[in-house]
Design an enzyme around this catalytic site. Sequence first.
Site, mmCIF file in Angstrom:
data_model
loop_
_atom_site.group_PDB
_atom_site.id
_atom_site.type_symbol
_atom_site.label_atom_id
_atom_site.label_comp_id
_atom_site.label_asym_id
_atom_site.label_seq_id
_atom_site.Cartn_x
_atom_site.Cartn_y
_atom_site.Cartn_z
ATOM 1 N N GLU A 37 0.828 -1.243 0.054
ATOM 2 C CA GLU A 37 -0.067 0.018 0.121
ATOM 3 C C GLU A 37 0.821 1.197 0.242
ATOM 4 O O GLU A 37 1.846 1.493 0.931
ATOM 5 C CB GLU A 37 -0.984 -0.009 0.911
ATOM 6 N N SER A 68 -5.525 -4.332 0.889
ATOM 7 C CA SER A 68 -6.075 -5.816 0.553
ATOM 8 C C SER A 68 -4.883 -6.763 0.956
ATOM 9 O O SER A 68 -4.119 -7.245 0.046
ATOM 10 C CB SER A 68 -6.347 -6.116 -0.969
ATOM 11 N N GLU A 69 -4.485 -6.790 2.272
ATOM 12 C CA GLU A 69 -3.404 -7.802 2.731
ATOM 13 C C GLU A 69 -3.375 -8.997 2.306
ATOM 14 O O GLU A 69 -2.312 -9.624 2.007
ATOM 15 C CB GLU A 69 -3.402 -7.618 4.320
ATOM 16 N N PHE A 92 1.805 -2.340 9.078
ATOM 17 C CA PHE A 92 2.247 -2.857 10.500
ATOM 18 C C PHE A 92 1.931 -4.388 10.787
ATOM 19 O O PHE A 92 1.206 -4.983 10.289
ATOM 20 C CB PHE A 92 1.127 -2.071 11.377
ATOM 21 N N ASP A 94 0.782 -5.999 12.953
ATOM 22 C CA ASP A 94 -0.747 -6.298 13.343
ATOM 23 C C ASP A 94 -1.410 -6.690 11.964
ATOM 24 O O ASP A 94 -2.370 -7.292 12.162
ATOM 25 C CB ASP A 94 -1.115 -5.069 14.250
ATOM 26 N N HIS A 137 -1.432 -1.475 16.781
ATOM 27 C CA HIS A 137 -0.332 -0.910 15.673
ATOM 28 C C HIS A 137 0.944 -1.263 16.393
ATOM 29 O O HIS A 137 1.929 -0.689 15.979
ATOM 30 C CB HIS A 137 -0.468 0.624 15.402
#
Lengths: 344, 335
Positions: A37, A68-69, A92, A94, A137
């Site tokens: 991203e 869209s991980e 991150f 997370d 985070h």
Amino acid sequence: MSALAEPKTEEMTSAVAMNSALDCAMTADPKVILLGEDIADPIGGVFKVTKGLSTKYGTHRVRATPISEQAIVGTAIGLSLAGYRPVAEIMFFDFVTVAMDQIVNHATKLRYMSGGATPAPITVRTTVGGSRFGAQHAQSLEAWFMHTPGIKVVMPSNPVDAKGLLTSCIFDDDPCLFIEHLNLAYSSKAEVPVEDLRIPLGKANVLATGSDVTLITYGPTVPLVRAAAETLAAQGISAEVIDLRTLMPLDLDTVFDSVTKTRRAVVVHEATQFMGPGAEIGAQIHEQLFGELLGPVLRVGARFTPVPFSRGLSNAPSAERILGAAHALLASPRVNRSAGRTAG
Amino acid sequence: MTAPTTETLLSRAAAERMYELMLTTKLADDQAREETKAGRLQAAFYPVRGLEAVCAALGEVLRADDQLVSTYRNLGDALAKGVSLRAIMAELYGRLDGVSKGKGGSMHLHDTTVGFMTTTGIVGSGLPITLGLGLGAQLDGSDRVVVVTFGDGATSIGAAHEALNLAVLWQLPILFLCQNNQWGEHTPIAEYAGSTDLRARAEAYGMAAHRVDGFDLFATLDCLRDAVASVRAGGGPVFVEAMTYRLTGHTGTADFSYVPADELAAAMARDPAPVFRAWLVESGALSEGEANAVAHRAESAVADAFAFAQASPLPGPDELWTDVFATDLINWEER
Ligand SMILES: Cc1ncc(C[n+]2csc(CCOP(=O)(O)OP(=O)(O)O)c2C)c(N)n1
């Protein structure tokens, strides 16, 4: 031996050193593709690690993605099956949880489940720590991945290692998780070779030699542990400091050699202590060196809470706790249980 | 079944190929289910009964260098792409001659030499992986097409939606082939989806999307041929929803008494391989004797593959430690 020309170096932060690693890798191999991203210019990634690269190599190789991980990691896996060496940025640590299926069920297993036919040599870069934003985070989740056969886990503590280890990850034939700590990324600078630099995965770095106690750590707690070792030295206690650098492969040989000499060990990390990386490292030392130890291996990790937001709170290991563990260990061969207990 | 259009008018060779593939798939599937019921297969087998025409049509329109990502319900896809039936069956039994030396199992087939890239046991997760294969083809400047097959239930998974969006955004050369058998495990489509028009979902992402009767070999062949041609020509991703019905339980042993009898009977009456055989003979495309010869080949291939698989050895204990990492690191437990 003939005198080789010193490699040209420049002073870099870890963030710049990682940019340099990506730059060198992209020059060396046109199959290196970056995904993530906001990673294209002008922004060049929210942490600026990819700054300038899309301008230099084109947006076909430095590809800004939607949020869209799963698709980012899935694309990286598919690219690797097509013969590319993708580097996926997940903003991150997370957020890696959102792509857990692609990493843990696919990237790490494809080689095994195919009897070696379809490996997925991807690199997933992500950031951790700094805790400026609170519990979603800042989590240190490396133990989850160390617990999963098939992926290498790397966490540098300084700019030289950041460049050398990241380059090794990109050209490694296994999936690699490369974790960048935000406190380290911009703070300290070091002279880093400008050209291609590779540091082998699976080799720990002995940062200080000592004879009384071994302090084992990696990533963001390295500076803290070095400072603790200096304090101990001033008190007449000689500490050996090991920066693991990679958690998988874990360089247990270096750890065992050191603990054989010092006979006392403390493992320090920013990840949650309970069930954290220190649990395995401690167990390995106990299994191998039980008869040699002058006290139990102690751990100093984060307390068993989500990462708190307020500066008034911290669950991270502190200098006091590291010193406390070392002193407790040196004071008695049988450490008071409460001295080593830091989870409660 | 619709009569073949001029475009689908088949050469005899193509007709024989597709009939043989459909029948081989059906017979192998039947036997694998028997083996599961008898307790001789280690794990559940996911039958493909009902999908034979879709698989045969797909195999017919793909090139050898096109790539396919499939699911646990993969027998027809794998055969269509040219994976060895012997190696598939050996993998089902966990044997050394399996595609993955027995370390993958029925849900994890692959043969990259024929473009059968991988299969997944996680519903919907093949779609993101296909993005990378499609991007690879695009970056290579190749006109190969990448296909991903998945069930209707997979369209409820977030990863599928991420993939549809990104494929359109980057205009990737991907055919999304939804094998809609109307069931997600034990739940009928109308009970898990607010709108059962899956084609429309894909269209909403901005890609060409078609719905076709997947029991109708000629209609499916036309639809897939056009879709693949469009993708190959650089027209971006295409979504095809092939409407079929699951003719068996979800697995080789699963109860499927809940399936409405009239629905199942109607679907059974359209069972693709027998229906195609009837058409071939009635239309005069093949004589009765020629059709029998094809059937005989299929039967022999299936018998041979099962015998081969059952005779193949189990992997030796050392195999446990290979292929975990590229360079075998350390046997952690035995340090
Ligand atoms: C993420 C995930 N959730 C649940 C399952 C269990 N499961 C296996 S198959 C299946 C049904 C999927 O339905 P569909 O996508 O329509 O494919 P079909 O099996 O009908 O071919 C389910 C729920 C799974 N494998 N993966």
